[in-house]
Design a protein around this motif. Structure first.
Motif, mmCIF file in Angstrom:
data_model
loop_
_atom_site.group_PDB
_atom_site.id
_atom_site.type_symbol
_atom_site.label_atom_id
_atom_site.label_comp_id
_atom_site.label_asym_id
_atom_site.label_seq_id
_atom_site.Cartn_x
_atom_site.Cartn_y
_atom_site.Cartn_z
ATOM 1 N N ALA A 88 24.196 31.044 -2.737
ATOM 2 C CA ALA A 88 25.271 30.687 -3.155
ATOM 3 C C ALA A 88 26.171 29.886 -2.506
ATOM 4 N N ALA A 89 25.869 29.711 -1.051
ATOM 5 C CA ALA A 89 26.580 29.354 -0.106
ATOM 6 C C ALA A 89 25.797 28.315 0.644
ATOM 7 N N ARG A 90 25.354 27.163 -0.118
ATOM 8 C CA ARG A 90 24.335 26.470 0.902
ATOM 9 C C ARG A 90 25.067 25.081 1.066
ATOM 10 N N TYR A 91 24.791 24.301 2.161
ATOM 11 C CA TYR A 91 25.723 23.218 2.878
ATOM 12 C C TYR A 91 24.824 22.174 2.994
ATOM 13 N N THR A 92 25.002 20.868 2.534
ATOM 14 C CA THR A 92 24.044 19.830 2.342
ATOM 15 C C THR A 92 23.701 19.276 4.015
ATOM 16 N N GLY A 93 24.587 19.354 4.670
ATOM 17 C CA GLY A 93 24.123 18.812 6.010
ATOM 18 C C GLY A 93 23.004 19.494 6.774
ATOM 19 N N THR A 94 23.472 21.086 6.621
ATOM 20 C CA THR A 94 22.596 21.968 7.187
ATOM 21 C C THR A 94 21.446 22.015 6.743
ATOM 22 N N ASP A 95 21.052 22.017 5.337
ATOM 23 C CA ASP A 95 19.635 22.092 4.807
ATOM 24 C C ASP A 95 19.012 20.980 4.807
ATOM 25 N N LEU A 96 19.666 19.680 5.147
ATOM 26 C CA LEU A 96 19.120 18.269 5.205
ATOM 27 C C LEU A 96 18.530 18.396 6.512
ATOM 28 N N THR A 97 18.920 18.796 7.716
ATOM 29 C CA THR A 97 18.490 18.818 9.136
ATOM 30 C C THR A 97 17.344 20.111 9.562
ATOM 31 N N THR A 98 17.718 21.366 8.752
ATOM 32 C CA THR A 98 17.054 22.328 9.124
ATOM 33 C C THR A 98 16.157 22.828 8.355
ATOM 34 N N THR A 99 16.358 23.057 7.022
ATOM 35 C CA THR A 99 15.457 23.191 5.851
ATOM 36 C C THR A 99 14.450 22.272 5.612
ATOM 37 N N LEU A 100 14.913 21.095 5.453
ATOM 38 C CA LEU A 100 13.994 19.705 5.331
ATOM 39 C C LEU A 100 13.591 19.172 6.355
ATOM 40 N N ASN A 101 14.254 19.342 7.612
ATOM 41 C CA ASN A 101 13.589 18.773 8.750
ATOM 42 C C ASN A 101 13.908 17.063 8.680
ATOM 43 N N LEU A 102 14.855 16.768 7.972
ATOM 44 C CA LEU A 102 15.170 15.179 7.904
ATOM 45 C C LEU A 102 16.325 14.828 8.751
ATOM 46 N N PRO A 103 16.325 13.384 9.023
ATOM 47 C CA PRO A 103 17.668 13.163 10.039
ATOM 48 C C PRO A 103 18.819 13.425 9.166
ATOM 49 N N GLU A 105 22.384 12.349 7.457
ATOM 50 C CA GLU A 105 22.989 11.383 6.583
ATOM 51 C C GLU A 105 24.592 11.494 6.416
ATOM 52 N N LYS A 106 25.046 10.382 7.221
ATOM 53 C CA LYS A 106 26.419 10.551 7.119
ATOM 54 C C LYS A 106 27.474 10.221 5.682
ATOM 55 N N ASP A 107 26.367 9.546 4.704
ATOM 56 C CA ASP A 107 27.206 9.196 3.454
ATOM 57 C C ASP A 107 27.028 10.671 2.604
ATOM 58 N N PRO A 108 28.053 10.978 2.171
ATOM 59 C CA PRO A 108 28.245 12.570 1.474
ATOM 60 C C PRO A 108 27.376 12.419 0.067
ATOM 61 N N LYS A 109 27.446 11.226 -0.646
ATOM 62 C CA LYS A 109 26.704 11.077 -1.991
ATOM 63 C C LYS A 109 25.211 11.049 -1.768
ATOM 64 N N LYS A 110 24.876 10.346 -0.667
ATOM 65 C CA LYS A 110 23.337 10.239 -0.487
ATOM 66 C C LYS A 110 22.715 11.700 -0.038
ATOM 67 N N SER A 130 28.708 20.271 -6.115
ATOM 68 C CA SER A 130 29.283 20.830 -5.018
ATOM 69 C C SER A 130 30.519 21.560 -5.546
ATOM 70 N N TYR A 131 30.818 22.702 -5.045
ATOM 71 C CA TYR A 131 32.219 23.398 -5.498
ATOM 72 C C TYR A 131 33.573 22.434 -5.471
ATOM 73 N N GLY A 132 33.303 21.464 -4.765
ATOM 74 C CA GLY A 132 34.333 20.756 -4.502
ATOM 75 C C GLY A 132 34.749 20.616 -3.201
ATOM 76 N N PHE A 133 34.502 21.338 -1.981
ATOM 77 C CA PHE A 133 34.718 21.199 -0.720
ATOM 78 C C PHE A 133 33.717 20.987 0.191
ATOM 79 N N GLU A 134 33.907 20.751 1.535
ATOM 80 C CA GLU A 134 32.861 20.605 2.558
ATOM 81 C C GLU A 134 33.575 21.467 3.553
ATOM 82 N N TYR A 241 28.917 18.225 4.683
ATOM 83 C CA TYR A 241 28.590 19.757 4.607
ATOM 84 C C TYR A 241 29.148 20.185 3.356
ATOM 85 N N ASP A 242 28.726 19.672 2.256
ATOM 86 C CA ASP A 242 29.218 19.846 0.773
ATOM 87 C C ASP A 242 28.665 21.363 0.504
#
Length: 305
Positions: A88-103, A105-110, A130-134, A241-242
């Protein structure tokens, strides 16, 4: 006796992780029950209860919430093991760099498109809107400080930073990428003094005048209660961190109306509203499940959406 008990708990925790399965999740084998991971924070638990409420309102399924999973990695492992079907509570910035091990990305949509596409390809899981907040890092000052120095965005600090004492999360000072070194490079200034603190203490410190400026989390309920001013990250230094739910595609296919139910939660919670909900739980000591239930009832489970 206390020492023996403590050692037993540590060994038990290690056994839990080593077994790659999580206690209390057997209900996910019940075809009538959908297991949902929340977390250890009020925010994660509120979001889990919101998801559970929507699932039970719009489908014929029961739900079981697991709130003892402390990190994104453990939440992800529970999903991969089949111990849970919704996170229920996942955050784009965290999953991008930890789960996916990717660089980062500062653009929220990207950032959102990357995690959405990669989770679909790698894990057969769907990121919902997104629920609407980051929930990201944000610099905070008292209202009188903002008025004194004419502060509304981080770049406004450049001419006065050498006069300010900053309190920040201990781990942020030496963090690579979006830590203090990267911050100085991006914004071109340093604070007069920067003091490491536990993240939970920074709000009281700035409110009491012990710090001029602090680095906190954007959805913390104390921001509103202390009437603190959030400075806009106008150079988009901190990764987005949407917050959004992630769902296993099998349970989506097997559960009529589930997709519709979770889509209704998209863009329904602003940062200010999440602050308010967190404040109810953290400061007024209302159970997160009750906070979530009240929110859903007040909005009639978004039936008209």
């Amino acid at each position: 006796m206390k020492r023996i008990l403590k050692m037993t708990m540590v060994l038990f925790s290690l056994l839990i992780l080593a077994s790659c399965s999580f206690p209390g999740l057997a209900s996910n084998t019940d075809e009538d029950t959908i297991s949902i991971t929340g977390g250890i924070t009020s925010e994660a638990q509120i979001l889990a209860s919101l998801v559970a409420g929507m699932v039970e309102h719009y489908t014929d399924k029961n739900t079981a919430i697991i709130n003892n999973l402390a990190t994104t990695t453990i939440n992800h492992q529970a999903m991969m093991n089949g111990d849970a079907s919704i996170s229920a509570a996942r955050y784009t910035g965290t999953d991008l760099t930890t789960t996916l091990n990717l660089p980062p990305e500062k653009d929220p949509k990207k950032a959102f498109e990357i995690v959405k596409d990669e989770f679909e390809k790698r894990y057969n899981q769907t990121w919902f809107p997104s629920y609407g907040f980051e929930n990201t890092y944000v610099f905070l000052v008292r209202k009188d400080t903002a008025q004194k120095y004419h502060l509304s965005k981080v770049s406004d600090l450049k001419n006065v930073a050498d006069e300010l004492v900053a309190g920040v999360d201990t781990s942020w000072i030496n963090r690579k990428g979006d830590g203090y070194d990267g911050f100085q490079e991006t914004y071109g200034f340093s604070f007069n003094s920067i003091l490491p603190m536990q993240i939970g203490l920074v709000y009281d410190a700035v409110e009491a005048g012990k710090m001029d400026i602090v680095l906190g989390y954007s959805t913390d309920g104390r921001i509103a209660s202390y009437d603190l001013v959030m400075l806009e990250d106008d150079r988009q230094f901190f990764p987005p961190y949407d917050a959004a739910p992630v769902v296993d595609n099998k349970v989506l296919a097997d559960t009529p109306h589930l997709k519709e139910a979770l889509n209704k939660l998209g863009h329904t919670i602003s940062t200010e509203k999440m602050q308010e909900l967190n404040y109810e739980a953290d400061n007024n000591l209302v159970e997160p499940s009750v906070v979530a239930q009240r929110f859903l009832q007040e909005n009639h489970y978004f039936e008209g959406k």
